[in-house]
Motif scaffolding. Structure first.
Motif, PDB file in Angstrom:
ATOM      1  N   UNK A  46      41.543  46.625  47.161  1.00 30.45           N
ATOM      2  CA  UNK A  46      42.023  45.305  47.559  1.00 30.45           C
ATOM      3  C   UNK A  46      41.499  44.274  46.579  1.00 30.45           C
ATOM      4  N   UNK A  47      42.402  43.404  46.122  1.00 30.13           N
ATOM      5  CA  UNK A  47      42.051  42.375  45.148  1.00 30.13           C
ATOM      6  C   UNK A  47      42.134  41.005  45.805  1.00 30.13           C
TER       7      UNK A  47
ATOM      8  N   UNK B 215      39.385  50.254  52.236  1.00 29.04           N
ATOM      9  CA  UNK B 215      39.530  50.018  50.793  1.00 29.04           C
ATOM     10  C   UNK B 215      38.350  49.252  50.208  1.00 29.04           C
ATOM     11  N   UNK B 216      38.131  49.453  48.938  1.00 27.96           N
ATOM     12  CA  UNK B 216      37.203  48.639  48.162  1.00 27.96           C
ATOM     13  C   UNK B 216      37.806  47.241  48.020  1.00 27.96           C
ATOM     14  N   UNK B 217      36.965  46.217  48.098  1.00 27.55           N
ATOM     15  CA  UNK B 217      37.443  44.840  47.922  1.00 27.55           C
ATOM     16  C   UNK B 217      36.696  44.197  46.759  1.00 27.55           C
ATOM     17  N   UNK B 218      37.459  43.682  45.789  1.00 25.43           N
ATOM     18  CA  UNK B 218      36.854  42.991  44.655  1.00 25.43           C
ATOM     19  C   UNK B 218      37.445  41.600  44.523  1.00 25.43           C
ATOM     20  N   UNK B 219      36.586  40.619  44.323  1.00 22.36           N
ATOM     21  CA  UNK B 219      36.976  39.214  44.243  1.00 22.36           C
ATOM     22  C   UNK B 219      37.206  38.826  42.784  1.00 22.36           C
ATOM     23  N   UNK B 220      38.469  38.504  42.459  1.00 25.18           N
ATOM     24  CA  UNK B 220      38.807  38.045  41.108  1.00 25.18           C
ATOM     25  C   UNK B 220      39.117  36.550  41.091  1.00 25.18           C
TER      26      UNK B 220
ATOM     27  N   UNK C 187      32.382  47.948  49.225  1.00 21.58           N
ATOM     28  CA  UNK C 187      32.626  49.239  48.571  1.00 21.58           C
ATOM     29  C   UNK C 187      33.520  50.106  49.433  1.00 21.58           C
ATOM     30  N   UNK C 188      34.321  50.954  48.784  1.00 26.95           N
ATOM     31  CA  UNK C 188      35.241  51.804  49.546  1.00 26.95           C
ATOM     32  C   UNK C 188      35.750  52.956  48.719  1.00 26.95           C
ATOM     33  N   UNK C 189      37.050  53.239  48.840  1.00 27.15           N
ATOM     34  CA  UNK C 189      37.653  54.410  48.218  1.00 27.15           C
ATOM     35  C   UNK C 189      37.659  54.403  46.706  1.00 27.15           C
TER      36      UNK C 189
ATOM     37  N   UNK D   9      29.308  57.212  47.865  1.00 30.00           N
ATOM     38  CA  UNK D   9      28.156  57.023  48.744  1.00 30.00           C
ATOM     39  C   UNK D   9      27.843  55.568  49.032  1.00 30.00           C
ATOM     40  N   UNK D  10      28.147  54.673  48.096  1.00 32.90           N
ATOM     41  CA  UNK D  10      27.893  53.252  48.325  1.00 32.90           C
ATOM     42  C   UNK D  10      28.730  52.746  49.499  1.00 32.90           C
ATOM     43  N   UNK D  11      29.984  53.185  49.568  1.00 31.82           N
ATOM     44  CA  UNK D  11      30.846  52.810  50.681  1.00 31.82           C
ATOM     45  C   UNK D  11      30.411  53.445  51.988  1.00 31.82           C
ATOM     46  N   UNK D  12      29.986  54.700  51.929  1.00 34.08           N
ATOM     47  CA  UNK D  12      29.518  55.398  53.130  1.00 34.08           C
ATOM     48  C   UNK D  12      28.286  54.711  53.701  1.00 34.08           C
TER      49      UNK D  12
END
Length: 340
Positions: free
Chosen positions: A100-101, A183-188, A198-200, A323-326
């Motif tokens: 996710x962006x 999902x992983x979320x990153x802020x742009x 953190x996620x997939x 593992x970070x997401x878990x």
């Protein structure tokens, strides 16, 4: 409200079933559907009244933003007028997929969808049922996880039925999800990209594309007063009814601590579950690879609840890769954390 459950072939979704679901979306209703991460509860992202039904069904706080799902990169321009080159670099590598962006939102996106923020979270899911539903609905679909707020995210249709039957018009049963955590979320929307959840898609994978990435302090368990631009940041999430105690450290020492805690709680007459090691208890669920841990994590939480477990003793895992997401999910779900 009567909830219809349709079993849908995940590899070859029935057009008739998709049309039935998309009709509900277009008319302002909600539909639960599978993605590659977890099941989502979807509504027309551009219809404020429809989006409010998501918050009402879940009991979700109004300041917790939703992720908008689209089926084509061309739809991105509807939701944001400020798309940096780095966004297209990430899309090329990870869309469709569990990324996710976060971008500056356009005026067309209602504030209820973004939790009142000036940013919007967007992704293209990697799931045929989800993609067909978005296409036939003819609108971006806002969809948080299809569970009661705070409960473990659903990775099977039955989990959605347990939480939301009577609260949504339809559930599309596409079988178990593959990844199992969101999902992983990153802020742009800022100068330096920041990992919010953190996620997939792993941090290491993102770094190969973007180089330097800031990590939001909440991922490491630090308290902060900064704006929360992603779901899963501000509130306790993913929790079973049982209380989770997360134990981290060297494997042998952690197992010894788990054994000590197990005996202590058993003397109190409590039912104790063990997650992540083969120590015998009222219910023990061992772990394999990171992929298996992620895929089964939320299902395990619900299985512990089904067995009326009071306390879950969970062994931590490496924070590298998935593992970070878990560990983010385990930390958010825990009421107590122990480092030995």
């Amino acid at each position: 409200m009567q909830t219809r459950v349709l079993k849908v072939n995940p590899k070859n979704p029935s057009l008739s079933q998709i049309r039935q679901a998309s009709k509900i979306i277009r008319s302002g209703g909600t539909v639960a559907f599978p993605t590659e991460t977890v099941y989502g509860l979807g509504a027309n992202a551009l219809d404020s009244k429809a989006v409010k039904k998501i918050f009402d069904a879940k009991g979700r706080p109004a300041d917790n933003p939703l992720i908008i799902h689209i089926s084509d990169v061309a739809d991105l321009g509807i939701l944001s007028n400020n798309i940096p080159k780095t966004a297209f670099d990430l899309m090329e590598d990870f869309w469709p997929g569990p990324l996710t962006i976060v971008l500056k939102k356009s005026k067309i996106v209602p504030k209820i969808t973004t939790g009142g923020l000036d940013t919007v979270a967007i992704r293209i899911p990697k799931n045929k049922i989800a993609l067909e539903l978005i296409r036939y609905s003819g609108t971006p679909i806002a969809a948080p996880s299809a569970n009661v707020a705070g409960r473990p995210s659903p990775t099977r249709a039955q989990h959605v039925i347990d939480d939301l039957s009577g609260k949504t018009s339809m559930i599309l049963d596409g079988g178990p999800t593959k990844i199992g955590i969101e999902s992983t979320v990153i802020d742009l929307s800022r100068k330096t990209p920041m990992l919010l959840r953190p996620g997939g898609v792993t941090l290491e994978q993102l770094q190969k594309v973007l180089g330097k990435i800031a990590i939001h302090p909440i991922i490491h368990g630090k308290k902060t007063k900064t704006i929360h631009r992603s779901p899963g940041m501000k509130y306790r999430h993913y929790s079973p009814r049982a209380k989770i105690i997360l134990i981290e450290g060297q494997k042998a020492i952690v197992n010894k601590k788990i054994s000590q805690l197990l005996q202590s709680y058993k003397k109190q007459g409590l039912r104790v579950g063990i997650l992540g090691t083969n120590i015998k208890s009222d219910m023990t669920i061992t772990q394999g690879s990171q992929e298996k841990i992620a895929a089964n994590l939320f299902r395990s939480f619900r299985e512990f609840d089904a067995e009326k477990i009071d306390i879950i003793l969970a062994r931590g895992t490496s924070r590298k890769g998935l593992g970070l997401g878990i560990m983010n999910r385990l930390r958010k779900a825990s009421y107590r954390k122990i480092i030995v």
